[in-house]
Motif scaffolding. Structure first.
Motif, PDB file in Angstrom:
ATOM      1  N   SER A  38      -6.981   4.924   6.712  1.00 48.91           N
ATOM      2  CA  SER A  38      -6.521   6.090   5.737  1.00 48.91           C
ATOM      3  C   SER A  38      -7.018   5.614   4.387  1.00 48.91           C
ATOM      4  CB  SER A  38      -5.058   6.157   5.664  1.00 48.91           C
ATOM      5  OG  SER A  38      -4.640   4.853   5.010  1.00 48.91           O
ATOM      6  N   ARG A  66      -6.076   3.322   2.311  1.00 48.29           N
ATOM      7  CA  ARG A  66      -4.958   2.955   1.537  1.00 48.29           C
ATOM      8  C   ARG A  66      -5.175   1.295   1.535  1.00 48.29           C
ATOM      9  NH1 ARG A  66      -0.472   6.038   0.488  1.00 48.29           N
ATOM     10  NH2 ARG A  66       0.035   4.491  -1.246  1.00 48.29           N
ATOM     11  N   SER A 105       0.735  -1.439  -0.164  1.00 45.63           N
ATOM     12  CA  SER A 105       0.046  -0.112   0.094  1.00 45.63           C
ATOM     13  C   SER A 105       0.672   1.141   0.050  1.00 45.63           C
ATOM     14  CB  SER A 105      -0.951   0.048   1.053  1.00 45.63           C
ATOM     15  OG  SER A 105      -0.245   0.186   2.299  1.00 45.63           O
ATOM     16  N   GLN A 106       2.063   1.237   0.330  1.00 46.54           N
ATOM     17  CA  GLN A 106       2.974   2.301   0.178  1.00 46.54           C
ATOM     18  C   GLN A 106       3.298   2.664  -1.168  1.00 46.54           C
ATOM     19  OE1 GLN A 106       6.437   1.498   2.763  1.00 46.54           O
ATOM     20  NE2 GLN A 106       5.213   0.388   4.142  1.00 46.54           N
ATOM     21  N   LYS A 124      -1.523   2.177  -5.743  1.00 46.97           N
ATOM     22  CA  LYS A 124      -2.968   3.127  -5.928  1.00 46.97           C
ATOM     23  C   LYS A 124      -3.821   2.702  -4.930  1.00 46.97           C
ATOM     24  CE  LYS A 124      -4.329   4.553  -9.823  1.00 46.97           C
ATOM     25  NZ  LYS A 124      -5.115   4.994 -11.381  1.00 46.97           N
ATOM     26  N   GLN A 125      -4.089   1.354  -4.739  1.00 43.32           N
ATOM     27  CA  GLN A 125      -5.132   0.867  -3.931  1.00 43.32           C
ATOM     28  C   GLN A 125      -4.924  -0.581  -3.436  1.00 43.32           C
ATOM     29  OE1 GLN A 125      -7.936   2.675  -2.367  1.00 43.32           O
ATOM     30  NE2 GLN A 125      -7.393   0.716  -1.071  1.00 43.32           N
ATOM     31  N   ARG A 165      -3.537   1.752   8.034  1.00 42.65           N
ATOM     32  CA  ARG A 165      -3.609   1.624   6.431  1.00 42.65           C
ATOM     33  C   ARG A 165      -5.033   1.806   6.030  1.00 42.65           C
ATOM     34  NH1 ARG A 165       0.574   3.361   3.678  1.00 42.65           N
ATOM     35  NH2 ARG A 165       2.238   2.975   5.184  1.00 42.65           N
TER      36      ARG A 165
END
Length: 203
Positions: free
Chosen positions: A139, A141, A49-50, A53-54, A136
């Motif tokens: 947020s 993500r 996820s860093q 995009k998703q 995560r």
């Protein structure tokens, strides 16, 4: 085997097993599904996820998420293995111990609100340990999704009827690529399951 996931053979994106994963940068700006919420799956979802995009984290049954750092900053194993807690664990019923630990875990973050609460009790399965997954998820993500019903050429359809367009799939489960491995004999698998259940019950 991957045949558990109908349509995977026609999916045009990339798919791989977690053991073949090398670098999150391989998924830069991609829409990625990580299948499986054990320790490998949750770690991969956070790491990918860093760059992605998703990330969608697909789970059949959810998980109780433990933090590596426990009360007062002590490592989790030290927090859980004090003499007092061992004494109480032996004194109380398994159900009472599960109630107590589940309440503590939900005090950190409510597993239901994050789409993670499993049907099983906390000590009925191997625990998932991850410090970053809740951050995560909140947020956006990482999005938690149910089990995959089927794949199309460009997307995944989940058991709740939702569909997501995706570029890549990472299998972080016990599934193996069927053309690389054969299942062991049924007797061996059943013996292994029995041994693991007995070891878990003792713990």
């Amino acid at each position: 085997p991957l045949s558990t996931f109908p349509g995977i053979e026609k999916f045009k994106g990339r798919y791989l097993h977690s053991r073949d994963y090398k670098d999150s940068r391989d998924f830069t700006d991609k829409r990625v599904i990580v299948v499986g919420i054990g320790n490998s799956g949750s770690d991969l979802a956070v790491e990918i996820s860093q760059a992605a995009k998703q990330v969608f984290l697909s789970t059949r049954r959810g998980a109780w998420i433990f933090n590596r750092v426990g009360d007062h900053g002590y490592p989790l194993d030290i927090v859980f293995t004090t003499r007092m807690k061992t004494f109480l664990k032996d004194l109380l019923s398994v159900s009472m111990v599960n109630d107590f630990v589940e309440k503590q875990l939900n005090a950190r973050f409510n597993h239901s609100h994050y789409g993670l609460k499993p049907k099983h009790r906390v000590f009925d399965q191997h625990p998932t340990v991850n410090d970053d997954l809740p951050n995560r998820i909140i947020s956006g993500r990482v999005r938690v999704k149910p089990n995959i019903q089927e794949f199309t050429e460009t997307s995944a359809i989940f058991e709740d009827g939702t569909r997501e367009d995706i570029d890549a799939v990472v299998f972080a489960t016990g599934y193996r690529f069927s053309w690389l491995n054969k299942l062991p004999p049924q007797y061996d698998m059943e013996a292994d399951i029995k041994q693991k259940k007995e070891a878990m019950a003792k713990r």
